[in-house]
Each structure stands twice: as C-alpha cells, then as structure tokens.
Design a protein around this motif. Structure first.
Motif, PDB file in Angstrom:
ATOM      1  N   ALA A  36     -21.560 -74.451  30.702  1.00 50.02           N
ATOM      2  CA  ALA A  36     -22.511 -74.506  29.583  1.00 50.02           C
ATOM      3  C   ALA A  36     -23.944 -74.636  30.094  1.00 50.02           C
ATOM      4  O   ALA A  36     -24.865 -74.019  29.541  1.00 50.02           O
ATOM      5  CB  ALA A  36     -22.165 -75.660  28.660  1.00 50.02           C
ATOM      6  N   GLU A  37     -24.133 -75.424  31.146  1.00 55.55           N
ATOM      7  CA  GLU A  37     -25.470 -75.589  31.715  1.00 55.55           C
ATOM      8  C   GLU A  37     -25.979 -74.278  32.306  1.00 55.55           C
ATOM      9  O   GLU A  37     -27.154 -73.925  32.137  1.00 55.55           O
ATOM     10  CB  GLU A  37     -25.458 -76.680  32.775  1.00 55.55           C
ATOM     11  N   LEU A  38     -25.111 -73.552  33.005  1.00 60.99           N
ATOM     12  CA  LEU A  38     -25.516 -72.263  33.573  1.00 60.99           C
ATOM     13  C   LEU A  38     -25.845 -71.260  32.475  1.00 60.99           C
ATOM     14  O   LEU A  38     -26.820 -70.506  32.584  1.00 60.99           O
ATOM     15  CB  LEU A  38     -24.415 -71.717  34.485  1.00 60.99           C
ATOM     16  N   ALA A  39     -25.052 -71.243  31.419  1.00 58.33           N
ATOM     17  CA  ALA A  39     -25.330 -70.330  30.306  1.00 58.33           C
ATOM     18  C   ALA A  39     -26.687 -70.652  29.689  1.00 58.33           C
ATOM     19  O   ALA A  39     -27.486 -69.750  29.415  1.00 58.33           O
ATOM     20  CB  ALA A  39     -24.221 -70.408  29.260  1.00 58.33           C
ATOM     21  N   ALA A  40     -26.968 -71.933  29.496  1.00 57.60           N
ATOM     22  CA  ALA A  40     -28.261 -72.331  28.922  1.00 57.60           C
ATOM     23  C   ALA A  40     -29.416 -71.943  29.849  1.00 57.60           C
ATOM     24  O   ALA A  40     -30.467 -71.484  29.397  1.00 57.60           O
ATOM     25  CB  ALA A  40     -28.273 -73.831  28.651  1.00 57.60           C
ATOM     26  N   GLU A  41     -29.201 -72.103  31.137  1.00 53.77           N
ATOM     27  CA  GLU A  41     -30.229 -71.747  32.122  1.00 53.77           C
ATOM     28  C   GLU A  41     -30.549 -70.248  32.046  1.00 53.77           C
ATOM     29  O   GLU A  41     -31.714 -69.846  32.008  1.00 53.77           O
ATOM     30  CB  GLU A  41     -29.727 -72.123  33.510  1.00 53.77           C
ATOM     31  N   TRP A  42     -29.505 -69.418  32.003  1.00 58.89           N
ATOM     32  CA  TRP A  42     -29.722 -67.975  31.949  1.00 58.89           C
ATOM     33  C   TRP A  42     -30.237 -67.526  30.585  1.00 58.89           C
ATOM     34  O   TRP A  42     -31.001 -66.572  30.495  1.00 58.89           O
ATOM     35  CB  TRP A  42     -28.471 -67.217  32.381  1.00 58.89           C
ATOM     36  N   GLN A  43     -29.857 -68.221  29.542  1.00 58.68           N
ATOM     37  CA  GLN A  43     -30.413 -67.914  28.225  1.00 58.68           C
ATOM     38  C   GLN A  43     -31.924 -68.119  28.248  1.00 58.68           C
ATOM     39  O   GLN A  43     -32.677 -67.291  27.728  1.00 58.68           O
ATOM     40  CB  GLN A  43     -29.786 -68.810  27.151  1.00 58.68           C
ATOM     41  N   GLY A  44     -32.366 -69.197  28.862  1.00 65.28           N
ATOM     42  CA  GLY A  44     -33.797 -69.462  28.966  1.00 65.28           C
ATOM     43  C   GLY A  44     -34.523 -68.411  29.775  1.00 65.28           C
ATOM     44  O   GLY A  44     -35.612 -67.952  29.392  1.00 65.28           O
ATOM     45  N   ARG A  45     -33.948 -67.990  30.873  1.00 62.43           N
ATOM     46  CA  ARG A  45     -34.586 -66.967  31.714  1.00 62.43           C
ATOM     47  C   ARG A  45     -34.703 -65.633  30.976  1.00 62.43           C
ATOM     48  O   ARG A  45     -35.740 -64.970  31.029  1.00 62.43           O
ATOM     49  CB  ARG A  45     -33.812 -66.780  33.011  1.00 62.43           C
ATOM     50  N   VAL A  46     -33.629 -65.265  30.298  1.00 60.94           N
ATOM     51  CA  VAL A  46     -33.656 -64.001  29.559  1.00 60.94           C
ATOM     52  C   VAL A  46     -34.637 -64.104  28.385  1.00 60.94           C
ATOM     53  O   VAL A  46     -35.381 -63.168  28.104  1.00 60.94           O
ATOM     54  CB  VAL A  46     -32.241 -63.606  29.076  1.00 60.94           C
ATOM     55  N   ARG A  47     -34.663 -65.249  27.721  1.00 61.65           N
ATOM     56  CA  ARG A  47     -35.591 -65.423  26.600  1.00 61.65           C
ATOM     57  C   ARG A  47     -37.033 -65.285  27.073  1.00 61.65           C
ATOM     58  O   ARG A  47     -37.834 -64.599  26.451  1.00 61.65           O
ATOM     59  CB  ARG A  47     -35.383 -66.789  25.943  1.00 61.65           C
ATOM     60  N   ARG A  48     -37.352 -65.894  28.211  1.00 64.37           N
ATOM     61  CA  ARG A  48     -38.714 -65.784  28.741  1.00 64.37           C
ATOM     62  C   ARG A  48     -39.046 -64.339  29.114  1.00 64.37           C
ATOM     63  O   ARG A  48     -40.166 -63.882  28.886  1.00 64.37           O
ATOM     64  CB  ARG A  48     -38.902 -66.721  29.930  1.00 64.37           C
ATOM     65  N   LEU A  49     -38.075 -63.625  29.645  1.00 62.91           N
ATOM     66  CA  LEU A  49     -38.289 -62.208  29.954  1.00 62.91           C
ATOM     67  C   LEU A  49     -38.573 -61.426  28.673  1.00 62.91           C
ATOM     68  O   LEU A  49     -39.493 -60.614  28.624  1.00 62.91           O
ATOM     69  CB  LEU A  49     -37.057 -61.621  30.660  1.00 62.91           C
ATOM     70  N   LEU A  50     -37.799 -61.697  27.625  1.00 63.22           N
ATOM     71  CA  LEU A  50     -37.983 -60.976  26.365  1.00 63.22           C
ATOM     72  C   LEU A  50     -39.293 -61.333  25.676  1.00 63.22           C
ATOM     73  O   LEU A  50     -39.908 -60.480  25.031  1.00 63.22           O
ATOM     74  CB  LEU A  50     -36.807 -61.240  25.425  1.00 63.22           C
ATOM     75  N   VAL A  51     -39.733 -62.557  25.805  1.00 63.74           N
ATOM     76  CA  VAL A  51     -41.026 -62.941  25.227  1.00 63.74           C
ATOM     77  C   VAL A  51     -42.157 -62.217  25.954  1.00 63.74           C
ATOM     78  O   VAL A  51     -43.085 -61.719  25.332  1.00 63.74           O
ATOM     79  CB  VAL A  51     -41.214 -64.483  25.272  1.00 63.74           C
ATOM     80  N   ALA A  52     -42.048 -62.135  27.273  1.00 59.76           N
ATOM     81  CA  ALA A  52     -43.079 -61.463  28.065  1.00 59.76           C
ATOM     82  C   ALA A  52     -43.015 -59.946  27.933  1.00 59.76           C
ATOM     83  O   ALA A  52     -44.040 -59.270  27.981  1.00 59.76           O
ATOM     84  CB  ALA A  52     -42.948 -61.860  29.538  1.00 59.76           C
ATOM     85  N   GLN A  53     -41.808 -59.413  27.755  1.00 58.72           N
ATOM     86  CA  GLN A  53     -41.603 -57.958  27.713  1.00 58.72           C
ATOM     87  C   GLN A  53     -40.683 -57.597  26.541  1.00 58.72           C
ATOM     88  O   GLN A  53     -39.531 -57.191  26.765  1.00 58.72           O
ATOM     89  CB  GLN A  53     -40.965 -57.482  29.017  1.00 58.72           C
ATOM     90  N   PRO A  54     -41.114 -57.747  25.301  1.00 57.29           N
ATOM     91  CA  PRO A  54     -40.208 -57.509  24.162  1.00 57.29           C
ATOM     92  C   PRO A  54     -39.679 -56.075  24.084  1.00 57.29           C
ATOM     93  O   PRO A  54     -38.631 -55.843  23.482  1.00 57.29           O
ATOM     94  CB  PRO A  54     -41.060 -57.853  22.936  1.00 57.29           C
TER      95      PRO A  54
END
Length: 140
Positions: free
Chosen positions: A71-89
């Motif tokens: 669950a912690e790894l999933a949350a970590e990768w969710q955050g990374r992908v979210r930041r990528l999508l915010v920067a590059q929608p």
C-alpha cells in the motif's frame, strides 16, 4: 486539483505496484519509463531505477509478510504519477493508453474462497433465498 488526474494517478500507481510481482512487470516498467523519457528525459533513467528498487522492496515485503509495504509503494507511485500529470497534463491520454494495454495482465484480485456452508429454515409460507454470489429473483 482535477479529480480525473487524481483518479488516473491512483489507477497508475496501483497498477504498477500490482504488476511488479508478475511476469508483465518488464513491459509495464518499459511503458512508463518511455512516457517519462518523452516528457521529462532528464528524470527517465532515475525513474527506471526507482521502479526496480520499488519492485525489490515489494518482493522482499511479500517474502517477509509485510502487508503495509504494498500500500505504501502504491501511494508513493500514485504521488509521482500525479505530479507528472500536474506538470504535463497532455500526457494523460498516453498514460491511459498504456494502462489499457496493461489491464489484461493484472492478476485477478478476488480472494480465494474455500468452502461456504449456508443453512436456512423457513416456516409457514416463508421463503428463503440464498446465494454464494449473484442472485436474481423475479416474483410475479
């Protein structure tokens, strides 16, 4: 924040971590690393290494029975992908395409069920309806 971005990031993070312990892992990693290479080429090599490190962490956690790590790894990768999508929608559609290609490879997450025993008793004009899964009743 756009709720669609958050949902897409959640799906991507969970999918990646789920696939880390499967034979589809390499194609999943390659798909996401190629996305990073296209939009943030200076971070792509590091992302590939972080995927590998996360996979090692997940496999070790499963060996040792550490249920919280997944669950912690999933949350970590969710955050990374979210930041990528915010920067590059604009990469959202490409990410959806990658996830669609990976979705048939996601293992069935339904829990295994052993034996189910159901008992019921009705009296008078009572009725009993039991089902181990879906049940459709049409009375007229």
């Amino acid at each position: 924040m756009d709720p669609q971005i958050a949902d897409l990031a959640r799906t991507a993070g969970t999918t990646m971590v789920t696939l880390m312990a499967t034979t589809a892992w390499e194609s999943a990693r390659d798909g996401l690393v190629s996305l990073w290479q296209r939009v943030q080429p200076n971070r792509a090599d590091g992302i590939g290494e972080e995927f590998e490190a996360s996979r090692d962490d997940l496999l070790l956690a499963r060996e040792t029975g550490d249920e919280d790590s997944e669950a912690e790894l999933a949350a970590e990768w969710q955050g990374r992908v979210r930041r990528l999508l915010v920067a590059q929608p604009e990469v959202a559609d490409e990410l959806r395409r990658i996830l669609d290609e990976l979705s048939p490879r996601i293992p069935d997450q339904r829990p295994a069920v052993g034996e189910i025993r159901m008992t019921a008793e009705a009296s008078g004009s009572g009725r009993v309806y039991q089902a181990g899964r879906d049940q459709h009743i049409t009375e007229r």
